[in-house]
Design a protein around this motif. Structure first.
Motif, PDB file in Angstrom:
ATOM      1  N   SER A  57      87.359 -35.688  33.433  1.00 46.34           N
ATOM      2  CA  SER A  57      85.916 -35.761  33.196  1.00 46.34           C
ATOM      3  C   SER A  57      85.318 -34.453  32.673  1.00 46.34           C
ATOM      4  O   SER A  57      84.158 -34.447  32.235  1.00 46.34           O
ATOM      5  CB  SER A  57      85.202 -36.141  34.500  1.00 46.34           C
ATOM      6  N   ALA A  58      86.063 -33.356  32.686  1.00 43.12           N
ATOM      7  CA  ALA A  58      85.521 -32.066  32.260  1.00 43.12           C
ATOM      8  C   ALA A  58      85.365 -32.024  30.743  1.00 43.12           C
ATOM      9  O   ALA A  58      86.144 -32.626  29.999  1.00 43.12           O
ATOM     10  CB  ALA A  58      86.426 -30.932  32.733  1.00 43.12           C
ATOM     11  N   ASP A  59      84.332 -31.306  30.321  1.00 39.25           N
ATOM     12  CA  ASP A  59      84.121 -31.086  28.880  1.00 39.25           C
ATOM     13  C   ASP A  59      85.035 -29.948  28.425  1.00 39.25           C
ATOM     14  O   ASP A  59      84.820 -28.786  28.759  1.00 39.25           O
ATOM     15  CB  ASP A  59      82.653 -30.735  28.604  1.00 39.25           C
ATOM     16  N   LYS A  60      86.049 -30.317  27.658  1.00 39.35           N
ATOM     17  CA  LYS A  60      87.070 -29.337  27.280  1.00 39.35           C
ATOM     18  C   LYS A  60      87.002 -29.055  25.786  1.00 39.35           C
ATOM     19  O   LYS A  60      86.820 -29.961  24.970  1.00 39.35           O
ATOM     20  CB  LYS A  60      88.465 -29.863  27.631  1.00 39.35           C
ATOM     21  N   ILE A  61      87.168 -27.783  25.446  1.00 41.52           N
ATOM     22  CA  ILE A  61      87.290 -27.399  24.055  1.00 41.52           C
ATOM     23  C   ILE A  61      88.773 -27.462  23.667  1.00 41.52           C
ATOM     24  O   ILE A  61      89.634 -27.778  24.498  1.00 41.52           O
ATOM     25  CB  ILE A  61      86.719 -25.990  23.807  1.00 41.52           C
ATOM     26  N   PHE A  62      89.079 -27.117  22.429  1.00 43.24           N
ATOM     27  CA  PHE A  62      90.458 -27.232  21.957  1.00 43.24           C
ATOM     28  C   PHE A  62      91.408 -26.356  22.775  1.00 43.24           C
ATOM     29  O   PHE A  62      92.510 -26.774  23.136  1.00 43.24           O
ATOM     30  CB  PHE A  62      90.524 -26.843  20.474  1.00 43.24           C
ATOM     31  N   GLN A  63      90.981 -25.134  23.090  1.00 39.24           N
ATOM     32  CA  GLN A  63      91.841 -24.229  23.852  1.00 39.24           C
ATOM     33  C   GLN A  63      92.114 -24.782  25.249  1.00 39.24           C
ATOM     34  O   GLN A  63      93.226 -24.641  25.775  1.00 39.24           O
ATOM     35  CB  GLN A  63      91.210 -22.839  23.939  1.00 39.24           C
ATOM     36  N   ASP A  64      91.087 -25.407  25.849  1.00 32.09           N
ATOM     37  CA  ASP A  64      91.282 -25.982  27.173  1.00 32.09           C
ATOM     38  C   ASP A  64      92.278 -27.129  27.129  1.00 32.09           C
ATOM     39  O   ASP A  64      93.168 -27.238  27.991  1.00 32.09           O
ATOM     40  CB  ASP A  64      89.954 -26.486  27.734  1.00 32.09           C
ATOM     41  N   GLU A  65      92.145 -27.998  26.147  1.00 36.19           N
ATOM     42  CA  GLU A  65      93.052 -29.137  26.041  1.00 36.19           C
ATOM     43  C   GLU A  65      94.484 -28.680  25.824  1.00 36.19           C
ATOM     44  O   GLU A  65      95.426 -29.264  26.364  1.00 36.19           O
ATOM     45  CB  GLU A  65      92.600 -30.053  24.903  1.00 36.19           C
ATOM     46  N   ARG A  66      94.644 -27.639  25.052  1.00 32.51           N
ATOM     47  CA  ARG A  66      95.999 -27.121  24.809  1.00 32.51           C
ATOM     48  C   ARG A  66      96.582 -26.516  26.078  1.00 32.51           C
ATOM     49  O   ARG A  66      97.763 -26.735  26.392  1.00 32.51           O
ATOM     50  CB  ARG A  66      95.943 -26.085  23.696  1.00 32.51           C
ATOM     51  N   ALA A  67      95.786 -25.746  26.797  1.00 30.18           N
ATOM     52  CA  ALA A  67      96.289 -25.101  28.016  1.00 30.18           C
ATOM     53  C   ALA A  67      96.573 -26.116  29.123  1.00 30.18           C
ATOM     54  O   ALA A  67      97.471 -25.902  29.947  1.00 30.18           O
ATOM     55  CB  ALA A  67      95.290 -24.061  28.506  1.00 30.18           C
TER      56      ALA A  67
END
Length: 282
Positions: A68-78
């Motif tokens: 449910s968290a709003d993730k940016i590209f870096q977050d999704e990759r990590a």
């Protein structure tokens, strides 16, 4: 008239006795009555049921948070499970398991040796050395291991093994020393050799104390393994470090909570072993 007044206290006492209701008498368990097996199991092992519930609920909440968290590209990759989190989790478990095994292999035989009468005088000096070794900060010990062994997971494993030597060594010695000497002498009187008395009497009675030391060492290893990435050892510390450096709160929370879940799981496994490996009757 006077006789009637004298009879009042006796009549009041009779009424109180008739209407009194003693819960203890009504709810008293009859001699020989036993609780149902399911109730006895829950009552005896209530503490062992709490941790798995916490782990399961925490894992579900963590999964829900990530989804449910709003993730940016870096977050999704990590936070990619297959590419990052699962390999790091496997590395973290490997570091913990191997370091704990090596700690047990080194500490338990040494503790047995130092409780034998011939070598007992060496116990205090060796414990002092082990205590001073644990006084070294974890990061400093990793740096020393890196200078000696270079980069890689084995550097972390040996550093963790040495750092957690003291709890297992001390508990092994304490567990063996607290065994009643009369019990050992009784076994010797029945014809047991020293080795048989050690394996059949002393070690079984010392198992709960030794396992308590192993639990402590395992939890320390799980926490210290988060620093393994500094010397090329991998682990969940990579995710935590990424969250700190890039100010990614979601990544930081996921890494920290995963480490906590691993620690709770291993502590629960240690509690189960401590409960069921000890001799019956203790």
């Amino acid at each position: 008239m006077t006789s009637q007044l004298h009879d009042v206290p006796r009549e009041v006492a009779e009424v109180d006795e008739i209407h009194a209701f003693d819960l203890d008498d009504e709810l008293e368990v009859k001699p020989g009555y036993q609780l149902p097996p399911g109730v006895r199991l829950v009552k005896t092992n209530a503490g062992l049921f709490i941790t798995p519930i916490i782990v399961i609920v925490g894992s579900l909440l963590l999964y829900s948070y990530v989804q449910s968290a709003d993730k940016i590209f870096q977050d999704e990759r990590a936070l990619d499970w297959d590419a990052n989190l699962r390999p790091q989790l496997e590395q973290h478990l490997s570091l913990t398991l191997w370091s704990t095994v090596f700690t047990i292999v080194m500490a338990v035989p040494l503790g047995i040796l130092l409780t034998r009468p011939k070598y007992k005088r060496l116990g205090s000096p060796i414990l002092a050395v082990a205590t001073s070794g644990q006084a070294i900060p974890a990061f400093g010990l990793l740096v020393l291991a890196f200078a000696w062994l270079g980069r890689g997971p084995w550097t972390t494993i040996w550093a963790l093994s040495l750092f957690t030597l003291l709890p297992v060594l001390r508990n092994t010695m304490v567990g063996l020393d607290q065994v009643d000497r009369a019990t050992i002498e009784a076994g010797r009187g029945m014809g047991m050799t020293k080795r048989q008395a050690l394996t059949r009497i002393e070690l079984p009675l010392a198992v709960p104390v030794i396992i308590a030391g192993v639990r402590t060492a395992t939890i320390i290893n799980i926490g210290m393994a988060t620093l393994a990435f500094l010397v090329g050892g991998g682990g969940l510390g990579i995710t935590i470090n990424s969250g700190l450096k890039l100010q990614q709160n979601e990544v930081l929370i996921v890494g920290a909570v995963m480490v906590a879940i691993v620690a709770l799981t291993f502590d629960w496994l240690g509690a189960v072993a401590e409960r069921y490996l000890k001799p019956r009757g203790l």
